[in-house]
Enzyme design. Structure first.
Site, mmCIF file in Angstrom:
data_model
loop_
_atom_site.group_PDB
_atom_site.id
_atom_site.type_symbol
_atom_site.label_atom_id
_atom_site.label_comp_id
_atom_site.label_asym_id
_atom_site.label_seq_id
_atom_site.Cartn_x
_atom_site.Cartn_y
_atom_site.Cartn_z
ATOM 1 N N SER A 154 0.565 5.579 6.732
ATOM 2 C CA SER A 154 -0.772 5.123 7.103
ATOM 3 C C SER A 154 -1.829 5.799 6.234
ATOM 4 O O SER A 154 -1.589 6.833 5.610
ATOM 5 C CB SER A 154 -1.043 5.422 8.581
ATOM 6 O OG SER A 154 -0.932 6.819 8.827
ATOM 7 N N LYS A 167 -0.174 10.685 1.239
ATOM 8 C CA LYS A 167 0.709 10.139 0.194
ATOM 9 C C LYS A 167 0.290 10.612 -1.196
ATOM 10 O O LYS A 167 1.116 11.069 -1.986
ATOM 11 C CB LYS A 167 0.685 8.603 0.250
ATOM 12 C CG LYS A 167 1.159 8.014 1.563
ATOM 13 C CD LYS A 167 1.152 6.499 1.529
ATOM 14 C CE LYS A 167 -0.249 5.904 1.426
ATOM 15 N NZ LYS A 167 -1.102 6.205 2.583
ATOM 16 N N SER A 168 -1.004 10.489 -1.500
ATOM 17 C CA SER A 168 -1.480 10.850 -2.838
ATOM 18 C C SER A 168 -1.399 12.358 -3.069
ATOM 19 O O SER A 168 -1.103 12.810 -4.176
ATOM 20 C CB SER A 168 -2.913 10.361 -3.031
ATOM 21 O OG SER A 168 -2.969 8.945 -2.957
ATOM 22 N N ASP A 204 -1.972 3.904 -4.558
ATOM 23 C CA ASP A 204 -2.753 2.989 -3.714
ATOM 24 C C ASP A 204 -2.124 1.598 -3.653
ATOM 25 O O ASP A 204 -1.640 1.176 -2.608
ATOM 26 C CB ASP A 204 -4.203 2.904 -4.170
ATOM 27 C CG ASP A 204 -5.075 2.172 -3.170
ATOM 28 O OD1 ASP A 204 -4.761 2.243 -1.967
ATOM 29 O OD2 ASP A 204 -6.038 1.525 -3.579
ATOM 30 N N HIS A 238 0.853 -1.186 0.000
ATOM 31 C CA HIS A 238 0.000 0.000 0.000
ATOM 32 C C HIS A 238 0.883 1.228 0.000
ATOM 33 O O HIS A 238 1.738 1.401 0.875
ATOM 34 C CB HIS A 238 -0.904 0.002 1.224
ATOM 35 C CG HIS A 238 -1.790 1.202 1.309
ATOM 36 N ND1 HIS A 238 -2.791 1.451 0.403
ATOM 37 C CD2 HIS A 238 -1.800 2.237 2.193
ATOM 38 C CE1 HIS A 238 -3.400 2.578 0.726
ATOM 39 N NE2 HIS A 238 -2.821 3.079 1.799
ATOM 40 N N VAL A 240 -2.586 9.830 5.474
ATOM 41 C CA VAL A 240 -1.456 10.645 5.916
ATOM 42 C C VAL A 240 -1.062 11.687 4.874
ATOM 43 O O VAL A 240 -0.409 12.685 5.188
ATOM 44 C CB VAL A 240 -0.248 9.749 6.283
ATOM 45 C CG1 VAL A 240 0.479 9.260 5.031
ATOM 46 C CG2 VAL A 240 0.714 10.471 7.223
#
Length: 308
Positions: free
Chosen positions: A156, A161-162, A179, A140, A159
């Site tokens: 997590s 990321k994207s 993802d 992930h 948080v």
């Protein structure tokens, strides 16, 4: 175990089928290819029958120099061991004996139809087989190519990321996967990061929804795969948890036996996380070239002390 069928090879490389049409679901389970050599002089002790067998100009020229009876025996001996398939990569050949024995034993006999040499075809085939048969796992996260450096961004759920990936894309870097990141172990030192096809070109942003980065920002925003060089873990801010050391020591994350340098970046409102990732990528590259900012800084300090 990953699997590739003879039919997959036919579709990928536009091969013509001369025999074994009813055996195209035959499996190829090992990467690499083999060109018979020792087998022509009767040594089959190390004959890798699980690999694709290539008959190029050298092999065909040798067979053509034999008498019809000798040629028949040599071909029969090769076919007897039931390799996964034969691919002929040279031009006009007397296929009669090959077709006969491959048909009799149910072994696919294929031939290239593009004007390329055996030495040009084999690397393409080997690269395809290595990637398709490589051990793989899914993690992930987000995979990006930042200034030519493949980076796996983890953290997590929620948080950021994207969102960080979107900022990097706007700065000219390339998305590989969002993802679900598929990692493939190509060798003891190489992990390849790619997508799972379903999420190809897509980036999911909270409050915005699903984006197609190619439609929004053009082909330059997406890359199909990249070698993973850095593993960056985004974590929530913890007071007094960051240190102002001149040089942060890399830790390592193990993916299928390959150790990838990893580091942690803590998040806080106003902190330029995308910029920090760019800095990490560029700094890693400089280190690979033998440059260390810390060493240069210390040399300057020593030079000042010496002058005093």
């Amino acid at each position: 175990m990953k699997k590739v069928t003879v039919e997959n090879l036919i579709q990928k490389f536009s091969l013509n089928v001369l025999a074994g049409e009813d055996q195209l679901e035959k499996l190829i389970t090992q990467p690499g290819v083999h060109r018979p050599g020792l087998e022509f002089v009767g040594c089959f002790d190390f004959f890798p029958t699980e690999q694709v067998q290539i008959l190029g100009k050298k092999e065909v020229t040798y067979l053509e120099k034999l008498s019809p009876e000798e040629r028949k025996i040599q071909i029969k001996n090769l076919v007897y061991y039931h390799p996964s398939c034969f691919i002929v990569t040279t031009g006009e050949v007397d296929f009669d004996h090959l077709i006969h024995h491959c048909t009799e034993q149910g072994i696919p006999l294929l031939v290239t139809n593009k004007p390329e040499t055996t030495s040009e075809f084999i690397p393409k085939l080997e690269t395809y087989l290595i990637k398709e048969l490589a051990p793989e796992m899914a993690v992930h996260g987000v995979c990006m190519n930042v200034s030519g450096i493949g980076i796996l961004i983890r953290g997590s759920s929620g948080v950021g990321k994207s969102e960080t990936a979107h900022t990097l894309i706007r700065r000219g870097h390339r998305l590989v996967a969002d993802d679900i990141v598929v990692l493939k172990r190509l060798s003891s030192q190489t992990i390849l990061g790619t997508h799972d096809e379903k999420t190809k070109e897509f980036l999911a942003l909270r409050s915005i929804g699903l984006l197609n980065v190619v439609r929004l920002y053009g082909r330059k925003a997406f890359q199909d795969e990249t070698r993973i060089t850095l593993d960056i873990n985004l974590t929530k801010w913890e007071k007094d948890a960051l240190y102002n050391d001149l040089e942060q020591e890399f830790h390592y994350t193990d993916y299928m036996g390959v150790k990838i340098p990893s580091m942690e970046i803590q998040l806080q409102p106003g902190r330029d996380v995308a910029g920090l990732i760019e800095a990490a990528a560029n700094n890693w590259y400089l280190k690979q070239q033998g440059y260390s900012a810390v060493e240069e800084f210390m040399d300057r300090i020593k030079a000042d002390i010496t002058m005093e």
